[in-house]
Scaffold this motif. Structure first.
Motif, mmCIF file in Angstrom:
data_model
loop_
_atom_site.group_PDB
_atom_site.id
_atom_site.type_symbol
_atom_site.label_atom_id
_atom_site.label_comp_id
_atom_site.label_asym_id
_atom_site.label_seq_id
_atom_site.Cartn_x
_atom_site.Cartn_y
_atom_site.Cartn_z
ATOM 1 N N VAL A 48 16.903 40.494 42.124
ATOM 2 C CA VAL A 48 17.187 41.920 42.305
ATOM 3 C C VAL A 48 18.690 42.180 42.163
ATOM 4 O O VAL A 48 19.106 43.163 41.546
ATOM 5 C CB VAL A 48 16.684 42.413 43.678
ATOM 6 N N CYS A 49 19.506 41.293 42.722
ATOM 7 C CA CYS A 49 20.961 41.425 42.576
ATOM 8 C C CYS A 49 21.372 41.329 41.108
ATOM 9 O O CYS A 49 22.339 41.967 40.677
ATOM 10 C CB CYS A 49 21.683 40.342 43.377
ATOM 11 N N ARG A 50 20.634 40.551 40.356
ATOM 12 C CA ARG A 50 20.987 40.322 38.953
ATOM 13 C C ARG A 50 20.553 41.488 38.061
ATOM 14 O O ARG A 50 21.301 41.900 37.168
ATOM 15 C CB ARG A 50 20.350 39.031 38.468
ATOM 16 N N GLY B 245 21.528 29.643 42.308
ATOM 17 C CA GLY B 245 22.520 30.333 41.479
ATOM 18 C C GLY B 245 22.987 31.662 42.030
ATOM 19 O O GLY B 245 23.284 32.588 41.263
ATOM 20 N N ALA B 246 23.086 31.761 43.356
ATOM 21 C CA ALA B 246 23.504 33.030 43.958
ATOM 22 C C ALA B 246 24.983 33.326 43.732
ATOM 23 O O ALA B 246 25.373 34.490 43.587
ATOM 24 C CB ALA B 246 23.211 33.010 45.463
ATOM 25 N N VAL B 247 25.812 32.290 43.679
ATOM 26 C CA VAL B 247 27.267 32.508 43.636
ATOM 27 C C VAL B 247 27.714 33.291 42.400
ATOM 28 O O VAL B 247 28.465 34.274 42.526
ATOM 29 C CB VAL B 247 28.030 31.173 43.763
ATOM 30 N N PRO B 248 27.294 32.929 41.183
ATOM 31 C CA PRO B 248 27.710 33.727 40.024
ATOM 32 C C PRO B 248 27.283 35.190 40.125
ATOM 33 O O PRO B 248 28.027 36.096 39.729
ATOM 34 C CB PRO B 248 27.001 33.035 38.844
ATOM 35 N N VAL B 249 26.104 35.425 40.681
ATOM 36 C CA VAL B 249 25.610 36.795 40.824
ATOM 37 C C VAL B 249 26.463 37.563 41.833
ATOM 38 O O VAL B 249 26.830 38.728 41.614
ATOM 39 C CB VAL B 249 24.139 36.784 41.270
ATOM 40 N N LEU B 250 26.791 36.938 42.951
ATOM 41 C CA LEU B 250 27.616 37.588 43.968
ATOM 42 C C LEU B 250 29.006 37.897 43.443
ATOM 43 O O LEU B 250 29.551 38.981 43.694
ATOM 44 C CB LEU B 250 27.715 36.683 45.208
ATOM 45 N N GLY C 98 32.019 25.486 53.677
ATOM 46 C CA GLY C 98 32.317 24.141 53.194
ATOM 47 C C GLY C 98 32.904 24.112 51.790
ATOM 48 O O GLY C 98 32.919 25.118 51.068
ATOM 49 N N GLU C 99 33.386 22.940 51.410
ATOM 50 C CA GLU C 99 34.055 22.770 50.124
ATOM 51 C C GLU C 99 33.120 23.011 48.949
ATOM 52 O O GLU C 99 33.555 23.453 47.880
ATOM 53 C CB GLU C 99 34.646 21.349 50.044
ATOM 54 N N TYR C 100 31.826 22.719 49.133
ATOM 55 C CA TYR C 100 30.858 22.895 48.037
ATOM 56 C C TYR C 100 30.861 24.329 47.532
ATOM 57 O O TYR C 100 30.977 24.589 46.316
ATOM 58 C CB TYR C 100 29.466 22.503 48.536
ATOM 59 N N PHE C 101 30.771 25.276 48.450
ATOM 60 C CA PHE C 101 30.743 26.678 48.040
ATOM 61 C C PHE C 101 32.112 27.158 47.588
ATOM 62 O O PHE C 101 32.214 27.997 46.679
ATOM 63 C CB PHE C 101 30.212 27.557 49.173
ATOM 64 N N ARG C 102 33.170 26.653 48.192
ATOM 65 C CA ARG C 102 34.502 27.060 47.735
ATOM 66 C C ARG C 102 34.713 26.666 46.279
ATOM 67 O O ARG C 102 35.263 27.438 45.474
ATOM 68 C CB ARG C 102 35.576 26.450 48.641
ATOM 69 N N ALA C 103 34.254 25.464 45.938
ATOM 70 C CA ALA C 103 34.390 25.009 44.547
ATOM 71 C C ALA C 103 33.564 25.882 43.604
ATOM 72 O O ALA C 103 34.027 26.242 42.505
ATOM 73 C CB ALA C 103 33.956 23.547 44.431
ATOM 74 N N LEU C 104 32.338 26.257 44.023
ATOM 75 C CA LEU C 104 31.495 27.116 43.187
ATOM 76 C C LEU C 104 32.139 28.485 42.970
ATOM 77 O O LEU C 104 32.139 29.023 41.856
ATOM 78 C CB LEU C 104 30.126 27.303 43.840
ATOM 79 N N ILE C 105 32.684 29.034 44.035
ATOM 80 C CA ILE C 105 33.294 30.367 43.951
ATOM 81 C C ILE C 105 34.511 30.341 43.037
ATOM 82 O O ILE C 105 34.696 31.232 42.188
ATOM 83 C CB ILE C 105 33.675 30.864 45.362
ATOM 84 N N LEU C 106 35.353 29.331 43.188
ATOM 85 C CA LEU C 106 36.541 29.226 42.334
ATOM 86 C C LEU C 106 36.157 28.978 40.884
ATOM 87 O O LEU C 106 36.793 29.508 39.958
ATOM 88 C CB LEU C 106 37.451 28.097 42.850
ATOM 89 N N GLN C 107 35.119 28.201 40.691
ATOM 90 C CA GLN C 107 34.638 27.908 39.337
ATOM 91 C C GLN C 107 34.196 29.190 38.619
ATOM 92 O O GLN C 107 34.362 29.326 37.404
ATOM 93 C CB GLN C 107 33.472 26.930 39.423
ATOM 94 N N GLU C 108 33.634 30.130 39.373
ATOM 95 C CA GLU C 108 33.165 31.393 38.791
ATOM 96 C C GLU C 108 34.260 32.461 38.780
ATOM 97 O O GLU C 108 33.959 33.647 38.607
ATOM 98 C CB GLU C 108 31.955 31.906 39.594
ATOM 99 N N LYS C 109 35.509 32.050 38.964
ATOM 100 C CA LYS C 109 36.659 32.971 38.979
ATOM 101 C C LYS C 109 36.547 33.976 40.126
ATOM 102 O O LYS C 109 36.947 35.145 40.013
ATOM 103 C CB LYS C 109 36.801 33.698 37.637
#
Length: 585
Positions: free
Chosen positions: A289-291, A322-327, A353-364
């Motif tokens: 729905v977000c997408r 794959g929520a992070v790119p959508v957010l 945690g670092e896992y999500f920080r890395a995902l967020i930074l990866q998606e700019k």
């Protein structure tokens, strides 16, 4: 003896009283007749039990003073009479030795008749339990006004749900319209609906096999109940509303999706309900729905995701689905409400945690957050600013992010402005960012204007840790000589600092103003020393040093260093003068 036949269909339809009389006669005939049945005895025993139960209910109806005024009975009685006539026919066939029909067919006919009778008994029992037969129909139809008693309101709600469950489609539509009107016009009625109404039946109407209009209205009603208060929200969840709502979000029309996802967002505001999202496969549904949903649906879906992101197991699913790119995309493309909720959700994920920080930074995500920070500063949206700053603060624990932020003059200036003019939460987060970054001397000079605000924030005892953050940020800025001079030139700032040093002032932890004094005297400026001593800092520091407050002795040494040197110089000059100019004998 057979009961009297009803008038032919070409004549005037029988009155409810006539139909009731015929039902009573049929029951009186069927109960003893069924005892003589020798075949399919197990099935006839079940039917006899139900017929006896029905007779008791019919007797109760006839004893109710206003039963004939109720509009539901004219639709119930004919169907019930038809069922009883069918049972009578089956009973006669089973007692006729010459009747020779297939055994399986008779079993099927008996099972069908039992099912019809069970449903009609259930409807009659519901009508009796509601109490609507004990009051005049005129009272039933009138919607209670805002000043109505609890009794009238509860009775009206029970009547509505009785019509919803028993009546035909037209009855159900009118009952649903009245229910929606009541929910929209009277806030206190929501609690009564959750308590007196059958919310489980509303949930049942969410299913695909429900009448389309009733289903649409039921989604609206459930959405209102879910959003109204804790009690009604809990009721919707406990009656199993989450699963059907998610199915509507997945496959319903656009209008239904928006109402359903709004209800899901409300339900998940309760942490005790949030875990259930994964049980229904709701994570992927909300992300979709977000997408690709409408703007309104996106806003509620990201709100629901934000609510469930606090649950560790669901956070893992959010990462995997794959929520992070959508957010991150919603930070740019969503409505103002969706951007705020997306920023809040990203802050939760980044803090986990670092896992999500890395995902967020990866998606700019950092760049999107900085842009939203700039846009929100212009619009003065404090809630969005808070969530964006929290997300940036969480991301700043990464060395690469900290370097980017430290080198960004626009960002440094923005957080300095928030320290000066933001609300208490924005000031707290901004001070934390400033304290944790390694910014250049040029940028420190550029934001010298927030020094007084940081000093003022040091006086606040709440929230916990605020004084420390403000002091650390201030000490960082005081590594620049011009900033130290600016502070001591401001009489209000000096007075405030000295008041914080006062041992009698127990609102401020003394180690923080002590660290500020130490930083001011780092360059050994005689002008700074004079102003601080003149304002009364010296005796307070002496007392704090005696109390062994952390850093107080070192700060006292710095503040008194040149003063001792001056005293020593004057003493030395006096001795020299005596030697070179001895007194005359």
């Amino acid at each position: 003896m057979h009961p009297t036949a009803l008038p032919p269909s070409s004549q005037q339809p029988p009155s409810p009283l006539q139909t009731l009389d015929h039902i009573v006669q049929l029951l009186s005939h069927l109960l003893p007749l069924s005892l003589s049945v020798k075949s399919f005895t197990g099935r006839w025993q079940i039917l006899r039990t139900k017929l006896a139960s029905l007779k008791s209910s019919i007797s109760e109806i006839s004893g109710s003073p206003h039963w004939s005024e109720n509009p539901l009975l004219p639709t119930l009685f004919p169907n019930l009479l038809s069922t009883l006539q069918r049972i009578q026919s089956l009973c006669e066939q089973c007692t006729d030795p010459s009747y020779n029909v297939g055994k399986l067919l008779m079993q099927s006919d008996l099972d069908m008749a039992t099912g019809w009778l069970s449903k009609q008994i259930q409807d009659i029992d519901l009508l009796l339990r509601s109490g609507v037969l004990r009051q005049s129909n005129a009272i039933v139809l009138s919607q209670p006004g805002p000043g109505s008693s609890k009794e009238d309101l509860g009775f009206f709600i029970r009547d509505l749900f009785t019509r919803l469950q028993i009546g035909g489609v037209e009855f159900k539509k009118k009952a649903m319209e009245s229910l929606l009107q009541l929910l929209e016009e009277d806030e206190k009625a929501v609690t009564f609906v959750a308590k007196e109404g059958n919310v489980g039946y509303l949930i049942h109407l969410l299913e695909l096999n429900a009448h389309p209009l009733l289903r649409e209205q039921a989604v609206t009603a459930v959405s209102v109940l879910a959003a109204a208060n804790d009690q009604s929200r809990k009721c919707v969840f406990e009656e199993g509303g989450l699963g059907p709502l998610l199915r509507i979000i997945e496959s319903g029309s656009m209008g239904l999706k928006e109402q359903a996802v709004m209800a899901v967002e409300s339900i998940t505001t309760d942490p005790d309900n949030a875990w259930a999202i994964s049980a229904y496969g709701g994570v992927s549904i909300l992300i979709e729905v977000c997408r690709s949903g409408s703007l309104a649906a996106q806003s509620h879906a990201v709100g629901a995701i934000k609510n469930v992101a606090t649950v560790e197991d669901i956070r893992i699913a959010l990462g995997e689905e794959g929520a992070v790119p959508v957010l991150v995309q919603l930070l740019v493309s969503g409505t103002a409400a969706a951007r705020e909720k997306a920023a809040n959700c990203i802050a939760i994920l980044a803090s986990s945690g670092e896992y999500f920080r890395a995902l967020i930074l990866q998606e700019k995500g950092l760049q999107r957050l900085l842009q939203l920070l700039h846009d929100s500063s212009s619009s003065s949206n404090s809630d969005t600013l808070e969530h964006v700053l929290r997300a940036i603060l969480a991301l700043s624990t990464s060395d690469s992010t900290a370097r980017i932020l430290s080198a960004s003059t626009p960002f440094i200036i923005q957080i300095a402005e928030l320290i000066k003019h933001g609300n208490i939460l924005l000031q707290q987060i901004s001070a934390s960012l400033l304290a944790n970054l390694s910014i250049s001397d040029g940028n420190k000079r550029a934001i010298a204007g927030c020094i007084g605000s940081l000093l003022k924030l040091m006086e606040l005892s709440k929230p916990d840790g605020f004084q420390e953050m403000a002091a650390q940020a201030l000490v960082s800025l005081l590594t620049v000589r011009s900033n130290r001079k600016d502070l001591v030139r401001d009489e209000k700032c000096v007075s405030r600092l000295v008041q914080m040093l006062d041992p009698k002032n127990d609102l401020v932890s003394k180690k923080f103003p002590v660290s500020v004094i130490y930083s001011i005297m780092a360059g050994g400026s005689q002008g700074c020393r004079k102003r601080l001593v003149a304002a009364g800092a010296y005796p307070h520091l002496q007392k704090l040093a005696e109390m062994e407050i952390t850093g107080a002795k070192k700060a006292l040494q710095r503040l008194s260093g040149n003063r001792l040197k001056s005293i020593f110089s004057r003493t030395l000059e006096g001795i020299t003068s005596k030697v070179t100019n001895p007194p005359a004998n």
